[in-house]
Design a protein around this motif. Sequence first.
Motif, PDB file in Angstrom:
ATOM      1  N   TYR A 147       0.861  -1.185   0.000  1.00  0.00           N
ATOM      2  CA  TYR A 147       0.000   0.000   0.000  1.00  0.00           C
ATOM      3  C   TYR A 147       0.897   1.235   0.000  1.00  0.00           C
ATOM      4  N   VAL A 148       0.744   2.065  -1.012  1.00  0.00           N
ATOM      5  CA  VAL A 148       1.592   3.247  -1.177  1.00  0.00           C
ATOM      6  C   VAL A 148       0.831   4.480  -0.674  1.00  0.00           C
ATOM      7  N   LEU A 149       1.391   5.128   0.321  1.00  0.00           N
ATOM      8  CA  LEU A 149       0.749   6.295   0.942  1.00  0.00           C
ATOM      9  C   LEU A 149       1.483   7.572   0.551  1.00  0.00           C
ATOM     10  N   GLN A 150       0.735   8.526   0.032  1.00  0.00           N
ATOM     11  CA  GLN A 150       1.283   9.833  -0.326  1.00  0.00           C
ATOM     12  C   GLN A 150       0.242  10.900   0.004  1.00  0.00           C
ATOM     13  N   GLY A 151       0.669  12.128   0.050  1.00  0.00           N
ATOM     14  CA  GLY A 151      -0.256  13.252   0.196  1.00  0.00           C
ATOM     15  C   GLY A 151      -1.127  13.176   1.434  1.00  0.00           C
ATOM     16  N   ARG A 152      -2.420  13.475   1.253  1.00  0.00           N
ATOM     17  CA  ARG A 152      -3.331  13.556   2.402  1.00  0.00           C
ATOM     18  C   ARG A 152      -3.509  12.222   3.113  1.00  0.00           C
ATOM     19  N   ALA A 153      -3.507  11.123   2.357  1.00  0.00           N
ATOM     20  CA  ALA A 153      -3.663   9.813   2.992  1.00  0.00           C
ATOM     21  C   ALA A 153      -2.485   9.515   3.910  1.00  0.00           C
ATOM     22  N   ARG A 154      -1.299   9.855   3.459  1.00  0.00           N
ATOM     23  CA  ARG A 154      -0.105   9.674   4.282  1.00  0.00           C
ATOM     24  C   ARG A 154      -0.170  10.553   5.527  1.00  0.00           C
ATOM     25  N   ASP A 155      -0.490  11.825   5.327  1.00  0.00           N
ATOM     26  CA  ASP A 155      -0.521  12.775   6.440  1.00  0.00           C
ATOM     27  C   ASP A 155      -1.571  12.396   7.480  1.00  0.00           C
ATOM     28  N   ALA A 156      -2.732  11.939   7.023  1.00  0.00           N
ATOM     29  CA  ALA A 156      -3.808  11.578   7.949  1.00  0.00           C
ATOM     30  C   ALA A 156      -3.409  10.384   8.805  1.00  0.00           C
ATOM     31  N   LEU A 157      -2.747   9.394   8.198  1.00  0.00           N
ATOM     32  CA  LEU A 157      -2.301   8.241   8.977  1.00  0.00           C
ATOM     33  C   LEU A 157      -1.256   8.663  10.003  1.00  0.00           C
ATOM     34  N   CYS A 158      -0.341   9.508   9.599  1.00  0.00           N
ATOM     35  CA  CYS A 158       0.684   9.994  10.535  1.00  0.00           C
ATOM     36  C   CYS A 158       0.043  10.652  11.751  1.00  0.00           C
ATOM     37  N   GLU A 159      -0.961  11.487  11.526  1.00  0.00           N
ATOM     38  CA  GLU A 159      -1.609  12.186  12.642  1.00  0.00           C
ATOM     39  C   GLU A 159      -2.301  11.199  13.581  1.00  0.00           C
ATOM     40  N   GLN A 160      -2.977  10.207  13.024  1.00  0.00           N
ATOM     41  CA  GLN A 160      -3.688   9.230  13.856  1.00  0.00           C
ATOM     42  C   GLN A 160      -2.719   8.420  14.720  1.00  0.00           C
ATOM     43  N   VAL A 161      -1.641   7.943  14.113  1.00  0.00           N
ATOM     44  CA  VAL A 161      -0.708   7.099  14.857  1.00  0.00           C
ATOM     45  C   VAL A 161       0.091   7.926  15.863  1.00  0.00           C
ATOM     46  N   CYS A 162       0.457   9.136  15.502  1.00  0.00           N
ATOM     47  CA  CYS A 162       1.167   9.999  16.456  1.00  0.00           C
ATOM     48  C   CYS A 162       0.283  10.302  17.666  1.00  0.00           C
ATOM     49  N   ALA A 163      -1.000  10.493  17.434  1.00  0.00           N
ATOM     50  CA  ALA A 163      -1.931  10.749  18.541  1.00  0.00           C
ATOM     51  C   ALA A 163      -2.009   9.529  19.461  1.00  0.00           C
ATOM     52  N   ALA A 164      -2.056   8.330  18.883  1.00  0.00           N
ATOM     53  CA  ALA A 164      -2.087   7.117  19.694  1.00  0.00           C
ATOM     54  C   ALA A 164      -0.784   6.943  20.460  1.00  0.00           C
ATOM     55  N   HIS A 165       0.326   7.256  19.827  1.00  0.00           N
ATOM     56  CA  HIS A 165       1.639   7.161  20.470  1.00  0.00           C
ATOM     57  C   HIS A 165       1.727   8.115  21.662  1.00  0.00           C
ATOM     58  N   ASP A 166       1.219   9.323  21.502  1.00  0.00           N
ATOM     59  CA  ASP A 166       1.194  10.285  22.607  1.00  0.00           C
ATOM     60  C   ASP A 166       0.267   9.817  23.726  1.00  0.00           C
ATOM     61  N   ALA A 167      -0.862   9.239  23.342  1.00  0.00           N
ATOM     62  CA  ALA A 167      -1.831   8.775  24.342  1.00  0.00           C
ATOM     63  C   ALA A 167      -1.241   7.658  25.198  1.00  0.00           C
ATOM     64  N   ILE A 168      -0.482   6.781  24.585  1.00  0.00           N
ATOM     65  CA  ILE A 168       0.152   5.691  25.341  1.00  0.00           C
ATOM     66  C   ILE A 168       1.185   6.249  26.311  1.00  0.00           C
ATOM     67  N   ARG A 169       1.880   7.270  25.888  1.00  0.00           N
ATOM     68  CA  ARG A 169       2.854   7.862  26.807  1.00  0.00           C
ATOM     69  C   ARG A 169       2.160   8.455  28.025  1.00  0.00           C
ATOM     70  N   ALA A 170       1.014   9.094  27.780  1.00  0.00           N
ATOM     71  CA  ALA A 170       0.269   9.690  28.891  1.00  0.00           C
ATOM     72  C   ALA A 170      -0.375   8.629  29.776  1.00  0.00           C
ATOM     73  N   ASN A 171      -0.769   7.508  29.176  1.00  0.00           N
ATOM     74  CA  ASN A 171      -1.417   6.430  29.922  1.00  0.00           C
ATOM     75  C   ASN A 171      -0.877   5.098  29.408  1.00  0.00           C
ATOM     76  N   PRO A 172       0.228   4.595  29.992  1.00  0.00           N
ATOM     77  CA  PRO A 172       0.871   3.367  29.500  1.00  0.00           C
ATOM     78  C   PRO A 172      -0.054   2.155  29.429  1.00  0.00           C
ATOM     79  N   ALA A 173      -1.148   2.151  30.195  1.00  0.00           N
ATOM     80  CA  ALA A 173      -2.075   1.017  30.158  1.00  0.00           C
ATOM     81  C   ALA A 173      -2.694   0.848  28.775  1.00  0.00           C
ATOM     82  N   LEU A 174      -2.735   1.923  27.993  1.00  0.00           N
ATOM     83  CA  LEU A 174      -3.313   1.850  26.650  1.00  0.00           C
ATOM     84  C   LEU A 174      -2.484   0.995  25.704  1.00  0.00           C
ATOM     85  N   ALA A 175      -1.229   0.727  26.051  1.00  0.00           N
ATOM     86  CA  ALA A 175      -0.363  -0.063  25.173  1.00  0.00           C
ATOM     87  C   ALA A 175      -0.951  -1.448  24.914  1.00  0.00           C
ATOM     88  N   ALA A 176      -1.739  -1.951  25.857  1.00  0.00           N
ATOM     89  CA  ALA A 176      -2.351  -3.274  25.689  1.00  0.00           C
ATOM     90  C   ALA A 176      -3.309  -3.306  24.508  1.00  0.00           C
TER      91      ALA A 176
END
Length: 255
Positions: free
Chosen positions: A75-104
């Motif tokens: 799956y090749v991601l470019q442009g808005r599709a790439r950027d949108a995925l980055c934002e979603q995963v970065c948000a989840a990564h930040d959320a896990i840092r704030a609440n490590p229990a979410l890693a499960a």
Amino acid sequence: MNAPERHLDLPPLELDPLRAERRALDPTQVEAAIVSRRSVRAFRPDPVPRALLERLLAVAARAPSGTNTQPWKVYVLQGRARDALCEQVCAAHDAIRANPALAAEYQEPYDYYPSRWVSPYLDRRRENGWGLYGLLGIGKGDKDRMHAQHQRNFRFFDAPVGLMVTIDRVMGRGSLVDTGMFLQNLMIVARAHGLHTCPQAAWNHYARIILPHIGASDDELLVCGMALGWADEDAPVNRFVTPREPLERFVRWVE
């Protein structure tokens, strides 16, 4: 604003192995493409032309696979599709840092790393981590900067192209080997065209976000992600080159 696409003047692509075999190979160029491959962690925003991406993927698909199953899906991601995925995963990564229990809630689909580290693999892992962080001036207890650097994975290190590679869950472990050979082909042919890559297992923990975003089915297993583009040669992080063990450490001659 994206830079204009580079002009492409590619020779015809020969995908017939028997015909290609008749063409003279320069072994030093092949070796240079392999040896100069490294995991680049800073890219320029210049787009990679679609025609070049298609060429790279077509060549990479000549990788061997058991009984020619060709299990990889890309799956090749470019442009808005790439950027949108980055934002979603970065948000989840930040959320896990704030609440490590979410890693499960974000488990990787297969064990990429061992459950228990032993030497010499643990030693190499530590050398790799502290070598990279040392180059970036990130101290051992600097958790904020460690988190920020790790999150660079989830922006594809600013590469304009992000790839997600999957296989069907029904396939066996051998398909992971086959897909690894496809990935290596892709990285080497990318180097032959002046591009760089960074294969990324870091994305695997976020498969539950990634698979629906890219339109993959629940029957697919995320193998890894990959950043692809033109390296930012001025970025200090791209001076990091990992060492390799000498032959006598991993080769045994049986005669």
